[in-house]
Design a protein around this motif. Sequence first.
Motif, PDB file in Angstrom:
ATOM      1  N   UNK A  25       0.862  -1.196   0.000  1.00  0.00           N
ATOM      2  CA  UNK A  25       0.000   0.000   0.000  1.00  0.00           C
ATOM      3  C   UNK A  25       0.894   1.240   0.000  1.00  0.00           C
ATOM      4  N   UNK A  26       0.398   2.318  -0.608  1.00  0.00           N
ATOM      5  CA  UNK A  26       1.176   3.564  -0.623  1.00  0.00           C
ATOM      6  C   UNK A  26       1.912   3.702  -1.945  1.00  0.00           C
ATOM      7  N   UNK A  33       6.171  13.048  -0.403  1.00  0.00           N
ATOM      8  CA  UNK A  33       6.527  13.065   1.026  1.00  0.00           C
ATOM      9  C   UNK A  33       5.581  12.209   1.877  1.00  0.00           C
ATOM     10  N   UNK A  34       4.904  11.239   1.251  1.00  0.00           N
ATOM     11  CA  UNK A  34       3.863  10.484   1.942  1.00  0.00           C
ATOM     12  C   UNK A  34       4.341   9.198   2.596  1.00  0.00           C
ATOM     13  N   UNK A  35       3.393   8.255   2.732  1.00  0.00           N
ATOM     14  CA  UNK A  35       3.629   7.022   3.495  1.00  0.00           C
ATOM     15  C   UNK A  35       3.583   5.802   2.575  1.00  0.00           C
ATOM     16  N   UNK A  36       4.405   4.817   2.872  1.00  0.00           N
ATOM     17  CA  UNK A  36       4.433   3.585   2.060  1.00  0.00           C
ATOM     18  C   UNK A  36       4.507   2.369   2.969  1.00  0.00           C
ATOM     19  N   UNK A 178       7.597   6.663   6.681  1.00  0.00           N
ATOM     20  CA  UNK A 178       7.228   8.045   6.410  1.00  0.00           C
ATOM     21  C   UNK A 178       8.349   8.600   5.542  1.00  0.00           C
ATOM     22  N   UNK A 179       8.062   8.859   4.269  1.00  0.00           N
ATOM     23  CA  UNK A 179       9.165   9.203   3.363  1.00  0.00           C
ATOM     24  C   UNK A 179       9.674  10.628   3.567  1.00  0.00           C
ATOM     25  N   UNK A 180       8.948  11.421   4.382  1.00  0.00           N
ATOM     26  CA  UNK A 180       9.454  12.774   4.671  1.00  0.00           C
ATOM     27  C   UNK A 180      10.481  12.724   5.801  1.00  0.00           C
ATOM     28  N   UNK A 229       4.280  19.758  -0.190  1.00  0.00           N
ATOM     29  CA  UNK A 229       4.035  18.506  -0.918  1.00  0.00           C
ATOM     30  C   UNK A 229       2.607  18.074  -0.638  1.00  0.00           C
ATOM     31  N   UNK A 230       2.064  17.184  -1.487  1.00  0.00           N
ATOM     32  CA  UNK A 230       0.661  16.766  -1.303  1.00  0.00           C
ATOM     33  C   UNK A 230       0.448  16.035   0.019  1.00  0.00           C
ATOM     34  N   UNK A 231       1.502  15.549   0.601  1.00  0.00           N
ATOM     35  CA  UNK A 231       1.421  14.967   1.943  1.00  0.00           C
ATOM     36  C   UNK A 231       0.774  15.932   2.946  1.00  0.00           C
ATOM     37  N   UNK A 232       0.951  17.220   2.706  1.00  0.00           N
ATOM     38  CA  UNK A 232       0.458  18.217   3.653  1.00  0.00           C
ATOM     39  C   UNK A 232      -1.043  18.475   3.531  1.00  0.00           C
TER      40      UNK A 232
END
Length: 353
Positions: A25-26, A33-36, A178-180, A229-232
């Motif tokens: 998932x992810x 900058x999101x999650x995987x 958390x890729x950030x 980033x879209x993570x925000x």
Amino acid sequence: MTTFQQIFNTEPQVQASAPGRVNLLGEHTDYNDGFVLPTAIPQQTTVYLGLSPDEQHHIYSQELDKQISLLPTDDAPEDFASYIVGCIRVLEQQGTAVPPLNIYVTSAVPMGSGLSSSAALEVAVLRGLRSLLSLDLDDVRIAQLGQQAERQYAGVQCGIMDQMASSLADAEHLLFLDTRTLERALLPLPEGAEIVVMDSGIPRTLAGSGYNQRRAECEEAAQELGVKALRDVTDLDAIAPLAEPLQQRARHVITENGRVLQAKQGVSAQKFGELMNASHASLRDDYEVSVEGLDQLVDILQASPGVFGARLTGAGFGGACVALVKAGEGVAIAKSALERYRQTGHQGSVLVP
Ligand code: GLA
């Protein structure tokens, strides 16, 4: 099988391995900058290294049965060796002296299926160089150097997921990342479940250009929304002002991040499977990185008894699918799914288990 000894007439000094990965998932979240949530697959790439007897690097690939030789100052080659030379160059950029080497590579990680054979190669090479040259590099640094090599020398503007998975994941756990912040945790698979990975046999021809285009669209969307980033962005109402296709790209990223965070809480196999199915629909409809063959294989898997959920995995445009299935039933489920998939006129193959 031809050995290092037969190619180079001497024994290797070190050997190192690293696995490919499959992402549960992810997808397309890491460069936002999101999650995987990937895991390592059992297949590994192994490199054997020794000092070269002359001024040149000599690089041999067992699978391609191909050898190339080049001076450390030569331009990086374009084929499989680009990843290896890329790793040497990024070490040199950080001030590490790398002597001319004999390098032998062998890999069981399927190439071109979206299971990160390139990250496995980069991490294996960097681990080998760490041990040969006694370098002070931790596993996160190895992943970062591998990503740098891929970006600079293979021309793919990839995120950090693949190299982090190859460097830090194992085949028994999911790696939440958390890729950030690079905050991470090894999590158990949902209880009573195991993983099936199947190749659709569809070549990932558009993967490079389509990938970079999606990436640019996400950056544009983030800029228009005034975030780094879209993570925000977590509120779907916030993306209403975006025009299409930016709005649908952003919706995928936001909902996909949500699915990873939900799975991270430790959900049942049933729920995890539902999140995977929703991920596929989002990748197909909002992110538009699926193709007909992938949709067919995913449909077959999702309709199979014993399957909790299935989706395309990796960048998309072809390549592999992953399914979460009842523990102990993976072999039988994959075999019968493959038979039905072949009736649609595609080839395909089972990669795990
Ligand atoms: C490729 C990239 C990763 C990631 C995935 C999509 O594998 O290398 O960084 O972006 O695509 O999730």
